[in-house]
Design a protein around this motif. Structure first.
Motif, PDB file in Angstrom:
ATOM      1  N   VAL A 178     -35.917  12.778 -20.600  1.00 38.66           N
ATOM      2  CA  VAL A 178     -37.368  12.980 -20.594  1.00 38.66           C
ATOM      3  C   VAL A 178     -37.944  12.693 -21.986  1.00 38.66           C
ATOM      4  CG1 VAL A 178     -39.237  14.630 -20.223  1.00 38.66           C
ATOM      5  CG2 VAL A 178     -37.204  14.671 -18.752  1.00 38.66           C
ATOM      6  N   GLY A 179     -38.892  11.767 -22.064  1.00 35.72           N
ATOM      7  CA  GLY A 179     -39.573  11.438 -23.321  1.00 35.72           C
ATOM      8  C   GLY A 179     -38.660  10.913 -24.406  1.00 35.72           C
ATOM      9  N   GLY A 180     -37.493  10.414 -24.042  1.00 37.98           N
ATOM     10  CA  GLY A 180     -36.555   9.924 -25.043  1.00 37.98           C
ATOM     11  C   GLY A 180     -35.923  11.021 -25.875  1.00 37.98           C
ATOM     12  N   THR A 181     -36.013  12.261 -25.413  1.00 41.03           N
ATOM     13  CA  THR A 181     -35.468  13.399 -26.165  1.00 41.03           C
ATOM     14  C   THR A 181     -33.985  13.623 -25.894  1.00 41.03           C
ATOM     15  OG1 THR A 181     -36.026  14.961 -24.394  1.00 41.03           O
ATOM     16  CG2 THR A 181     -37.707  14.552 -26.087  1.00 41.03           C
ATOM     17  N   GLY A 182     -33.444  12.899 -24.916  1.00 37.84           N
ATOM     18  CA  GLY A 182     -32.065  13.133 -24.523  1.00 37.84           C
ATOM     19  C   GLY A 182     -31.904  14.299 -23.569  1.00 37.84           C
ATOM     20  N   THR A 183     -33.016  14.890 -23.139  1.00 35.57           N
ATOM     21  CA  THR A 183     -32.981  16.042 -22.228  1.00 35.57           C
ATOM     22  C   THR A 183     -33.112  15.579 -20.785  1.00 35.57           C
ATOM     23  OG1 THR A 183     -33.973  17.481 -23.899  1.00 35.57           O
ATOM     24  CG2 THR A 183     -34.056  18.214 -21.608  1.00 35.57           C
ATOM     25  N   ASP A 184     -32.172  15.975 -19.958  1.00 36.12           N
ATOM     26  CA  ASP A 184     -32.244  15.730 -18.522  1.00 36.12           C
ATOM     27  C   ASP A 184     -32.710  17.015 -17.829  1.00 36.12           C
ATOM     28  OD1 ASP A 184     -31.175  13.225 -19.037  1.00 36.12           O
ATOM     29  OD2 ASP A 184     -29.120  13.843 -18.526  1.00 36.12           O
ATOM     30  N   LEU A 185     -33.742  16.905 -17.008  1.00 32.82           N
ATOM     31  CA  LEU A 185     -34.242  18.045 -16.249  1.00 32.82           C
ATOM     32  C   LEU A 185     -33.870  17.894 -14.782  1.00 32.82           C
ATOM     33  CD1 LEU A 185     -37.834  18.494 -17.766  1.00 32.82           C
ATOM     34  CD2 LEU A 185     -35.725  19.710 -18.376  1.00 32.82           C
ATOM     35  N   LYS A 186     -33.370  18.972 -14.190  1.00 32.08           N
ATOM     36  CA  LYS A 186     -32.946  18.960 -12.787  1.00 32.08           C
ATOM     37  C   LYS A 186     -33.523  20.179 -12.065  1.00 32.08           C
ATOM     38  CE  LYS A 186     -28.627  16.656 -14.030  1.00 32.08           C
ATOM     39  NZ  LYS A 186     -27.135  16.727 -14.018  1.00 32.08           N
ATOM     40  N   PRO A 187     -34.810  20.147 -11.738  1.00 27.49           N
ATOM     41  CA  PRO A 187     -35.406  21.286 -11.018  1.00 27.49           C
ATOM     42  C   PRO A 187     -34.963  21.320  -9.554  1.00 27.49           C
ATOM     43  CG  PRO A 187     -37.076  19.932 -12.138  1.00 27.49           C
ATOM     44  CD  PRO A 187     -35.811  19.149 -12.107  1.00 27.49           C
ATOM     45  N   THR A 188     -34.694  22.506  -9.060  1.00 31.06           N
ATOM     46  CA  THR A 188     -34.459  22.746  -7.636  1.00 31.06           C
ATOM     47  C   THR A 188     -35.498  23.740  -7.159  1.00 31.06           C
ATOM     48  OG1 THR A 188     -32.087  22.314  -7.813  1.00 31.06           O
ATOM     49  CG2 THR A 188     -32.832  23.566  -5.902  1.00 31.06           C
ATOM     50  N   THR A 189     -36.206  23.385  -6.085  1.00 35.92           N
ATOM     51  CA  THR A 189     -37.310  24.219  -5.613  1.00 35.92           C
ATOM     52  C   THR A 189     -37.125  24.603  -4.151  1.00 35.92           C
ATOM     53  OG1 THR A 189     -38.658  22.318  -4.916  1.00 35.92           O
ATOM     54  CG2 THR A 189     -38.865  23.038  -7.211  1.00 35.92           C
ATOM     55  N   ALA A 190     -37.631  25.783  -3.808  1.00 33.96           N
ATOM     56  CA  ALA A 190     -37.676  26.247  -2.418  1.00 33.96           C
ATOM     57  C   ALA A 190     -39.095  26.725  -2.145  1.00 33.96           C
ATOM     58  CB  ALA A 190     -36.680  27.375  -2.194  1.00 33.96           C
ATOM     59  N   THR A 191     -39.751  26.126  -1.150  1.00 32.90           N
ATOM     60  CA  THR A 191     -41.147  26.460  -0.869  1.00 32.90           C
ATOM     61  C   THR A 191     -41.354  26.725   0.619  1.00 32.90           C
ATOM     62  OG1 THR A 191     -41.694  24.107  -0.632  1.00 32.90           O
ATOM     63  CG2 THR A 191     -42.048  25.100  -2.793  1.00 32.90           C
ATOM     64  N   ILE A 192     -42.387  27.529   0.906  1.00 33.87           N
ATOM     65  CA  ILE A 192     -42.874  27.679   2.266  1.00 33.87           C
ATOM     66  C   ILE A 192     -44.269  27.058   2.316  1.00 33.87           C
ATOM     67  CG2 ILE A 192     -41.520  29.739   2.808  1.00 33.87           C
ATOM     68  CD1 ILE A 192     -43.988  31.422   2.209  1.00 33.87           C
ATOM     69  N   ASN A 193     -44.631  26.502   3.472  1.00 32.16           N
ATOM     70  CA  ASN A 193     -45.907  25.811   3.564  1.00 32.16           C
ATOM     71  C   ASN A 193     -46.630  26.152   4.856  1.00 32.16           C
ATOM     72  OD1 ASN A 193     -45.337  23.651   5.716  1.00 32.16           O
ATOM     73  ND2 ASN A 193     -43.646  23.339   4.287  1.00 32.16           N
ATOM     74  N   VAL A 194     -47.933  26.000   4.819  1.00 26.33           N
ATOM     75  CA  VAL A 194     -48.801  26.108   5.985  1.00 26.33           C
ATOM     76  C   VAL A 194     -49.650  24.851   6.023  1.00 26.33           C
ATOM     77  CG1 VAL A 194     -50.634  27.398   7.142  1.00 26.33           C
ATOM     78  CG2 VAL A 194     -48.883  28.618   5.826  1.00 26.33           C
ATOM     79  N   SER A 195     -49.690  24.166   7.172  1.00 31.99           N
ATOM     80  CA  SER A 195     -50.422  22.897   7.276  1.00 31.99           C
ATOM     81  C   SER A 195     -51.320  22.885   8.507  1.00 31.99           C
ATOM     82  CB  SER A 195     -49.464  21.706   7.332  1.00 31.99           C
ATOM     83  OG  SER A 195     -48.755  21.559   6.118  1.00 31.99           O
ATOM     84  N   TYR A 196     -52.448  22.191   8.348  1.00 31.76           N
ATOM     85  CA  TYR A 196     -53.350  21.948   9.469  1.00 31.76           C
ATOM     86  C   TYR A 196     -53.214  20.503   9.916  1.00 31.76           C
ATOM     87  CZ  TYR A 196     -57.577  21.606  12.269  1.00 31.76           C
ATOM     88  OH  TYR A 196     -58.455  21.409  13.314  1.00 31.76           O
ATOM     89  N   HIS A 197     -53.045  20.283  11.226  1.00 29.39           N
ATOM     90  CA  HIS A 197     -52.849  18.938  11.777  1.00 29.39           C
ATOM     91  C   HIS A 197     -54.143  18.466  12.435  1.00 29.39           C
ATOM     92  CE1 HIS A 197     -48.364  18.993  11.323  1.00 29.39           C
ATOM     93  NE2 HIS A 197     -48.635  20.281  11.236  1.00 29.39           N
ATOM     94  N   PHE A 198     -54.625  17.311  11.981  1.00 37.39           N
ATOM     95  CA  PHE A 198     -55.903  16.769  12.467  1.00 37.39           C
ATOM     96  C   PHE A 198     -55.719  16.025  13.775  1.00 37.39           C
ATOM     97  CE2 PHE A 198     -56.062  17.191   7.876  1.00 37.39           C
ATOM     98  CZ  PHE A 198     -57.238  17.866   7.696  1.00 37.39           C
TER      99      PHE A 198
END
Length: 198
Positions: A178-198
């Protein structure tokens, strides 16, 4: 004697209809008709949708002397799905602000994604594999960097009725150097969602 015979004959004639009715075939009652209700229709997922999500994530950081931490996520998603009968496929755009901290006062500010997903239907549920391109904006060493990467994951949505669905997904991102800093980021996410279908 003649009167007795005459009375007997009259009695037999009067009783004849009763005997005739008693000898008639019994009336058969029709069997009751059992109506089986039709199976509930499978929901149709075809169309556009939009909604919000909430979740939690953890960022693993390697290189550049940076370590990662956990935090909340909150965002929104819009997309389109096509229902092929037993399978559903589509695409989604999503954006999540995050509170995932990094060492040294750093932070993962947001995660954005262009997601492709496809999978089978089971009743009202649609389970899927997800993959696509991601982007993050992160503060590392006092500087802000934007980096593109990729992700993969799994999810499931459930159709409450014609217009609304709820669901959840787990995604794992990769952002290298990231940004040439030599840092690798590996986010893992868990989400719940609510959606409206048109």
């Amino acid at each position: 004697m003649k009167k007795f015979v005459a009375l007997s004959a009259v009695s037999l004639l009067a009783a004849a209809p009763a005997f005739a009715g008693g000898m008639a075939e019994p009336v058969q009652q029709p069997a009751p008709v059992v109506v089986t209700p039709p199976a509930p229709a499978m929901p149709d997922w075809t169309g556009f949708y939009g909604g919000v999500n909430l979740g939690y994530g953890h960022t693993t950081a390697s290189g550049g002397g940076v370590s990662g931490h956990s935090g909340a996520l909150y965002g929104a998603q819009v997309g389109y799905l096509q229902d092929f009968g037993n399978w559903v496929a589509g695409g989604e755009l999503g954006y999540d602000g995050t509170n995932m901290k990094l060492s040294g006062g750093g932070k993962v500010n947001h995660l954005a994604r262009l997601e492709l997903k496809a999978g089978p239907k089971f009743g009202r549920a649609f389970t899927y594999l997800a993959l696509g391109a991601g982007q993050t904006k992160a503060n590392i060493g006092g500087n802000s960097y934007t980096k593109s990467g990729y992700f993969g994951g799994i999810g499931m949505d459930y159709k409450i009725d014609h217009s609304w669905s709820v669901g959840g997904q787990v995604l794992s991102y990769r952002f290298n150097n990231v940004g040439g800093t030599g840092t690798d980021l590996k986010p893992t996410t868990a989400t719940i969602n609510v959606s409206y279908h048109f």
